[in-house]
Design a protein around this motif. Sequence first.
Motif, mmCIF file in Angstrom:
data_model
loop_
_atom_site.group_PDB
_atom_site.id
_atom_site.type_symbol
_atom_site.label_atom_id
_atom_site.label_comp_id
_atom_site.label_asym_id
_atom_site.label_seq_id
_atom_site.Cartn_x
_atom_site.Cartn_y
_atom_site.Cartn_z
ATOM 1 N N UNK A 74 0.652 -1.369 0.046
ATOM 2 C CA UNK A 74 0.195 0.087 -0.037
ATOM 3 C C UNK A 74 0.924 1.234 0.072
ATOM 4 N N UNK A 75 2.045 1.192 0.739
ATOM 5 C CA UNK A 75 2.913 2.410 0.801
ATOM 6 C C UNK A 75 3.653 2.443 -0.583
ATOM 7 N N UNK A 76 3.859 1.447 -1.147
ATOM 8 C CA UNK A 76 4.612 1.607 -2.385
ATOM 9 C C UNK A 76 3.756 2.094 -3.579
ATOM 10 N N UNK A 77 2.358 1.797 -3.373
ATOM 11 C CA UNK A 77 1.224 2.358 -4.338
ATOM 12 C C UNK A 77 1.094 3.991 -3.930
ATOM 13 N N UNK A 78 1.067 4.159 -3.040
ATOM 14 C CA UNK A 78 0.872 5.505 -2.470
ATOM 15 C C UNK A 78 1.859 6.476 -2.940
ATOM 16 N N UNK A 79 3.353 6.037 -2.638
ATOM 17 C CA UNK A 79 4.521 6.701 -3.233
ATOM 18 C C UNK A 79 4.282 6.818 -4.717
ATOM 19 N N UNK A 80 3.926 5.857 -5.239
ATOM 20 C CA UNK A 80 3.777 5.881 -6.841
ATOM 21 C C UNK A 80 2.756 7.017 -7.306
ATOM 22 N N UNK A 81 1.683 6.884 -6.710
ATOM 23 C CA UNK A 81 0.860 8.057 -7.007
ATOM 24 C C UNK A 81 1.197 9.515 -6.658
ATOM 25 N N UNK A 83 4.270 10.273 -6.265
ATOM 26 C CA UNK A 83 5.202 10.914 -7.341
ATOM 27 C C UNK A 83 4.939 11.250 -8.787
ATOM 28 N N UNK A 84 3.748 10.443 -9.091
ATOM 29 C CA UNK A 84 3.058 10.865 -10.437
ATOM 30 C C UNK A 84 2.461 12.185 -10.510
ATOM 31 N N UNK A 85 1.796 12.605 -9.069
ATOM 32 C CA UNK A 85 1.087 14.026 -9.138
ATOM 33 C C UNK A 85 2.376 15.254 -8.936
ATOM 34 N N UNK A 86 3.595 14.537 -8.273
ATOM 35 C CA UNK A 86 4.642 15.591 -8.407
ATOM 36 C C UNK A 86 5.183 15.818 -9.836
ATOM 37 N N UNK A 89 2.660 18.083 -11.581
ATOM 38 C CA UNK A 89 2.847 19.559 -11.369
ATOM 39 C C UNK A 89 4.258 20.113 -11.878
ATOM 40 N N UNK A 90 5.241 19.432 -12.085
ATOM 41 C CA UNK A 90 6.355 19.957 -12.775
ATOM 42 C C UNK A 90 6.331 20.291 -14.440
ATOM 43 N N UNK A 91 5.254 19.387 -14.790
ATOM 44 C CA UNK A 91 5.225 19.665 -16.084
ATOM 45 C C UNK A 91 4.376 20.704 -16.640
ATOM 46 N N UNK A 92 3.665 21.292 -15.514
ATOM 47 C CA UNK A 92 2.730 22.422 -15.905
ATOM 48 C C UNK A 92 3.164 23.848 -16.277
#
Length: 92
Positions: A74-81, A83-86, A89-92
């Motif tokens: 669950x933590x690995x999935x949360x980290x991946x999610x 990181x995807x949000x980060x 945000x960086x590509x905006x």
Amino acid sequence: MDIIEKIGGTITEKGKAAADKAKELAAIANLKSQISTCEEVMKKNYLEIGKIYFEQYSDMPEPPFEKQCEAIKNSQRAIADLQEKIDQLKTK
């Protein structure tokens, strides 16, 4: 002169006792430091054992480890999610 000798002797005894106590405290501090080092080695190896177990058996963990393996997944999935949000945000 007898009183001066007694005072000198008392000062010498107290100084020796203080020096002995300081040596004792230094030895204790040294031993406690060694204990801390051993505990850190143990902790590192316990973590490594857990990591190896997870890598090899996380898909089919033994009953005592099911809860922890699921929490790690669950933590690995949360980290991946997150990181995807980060990344978004960086590509905006």
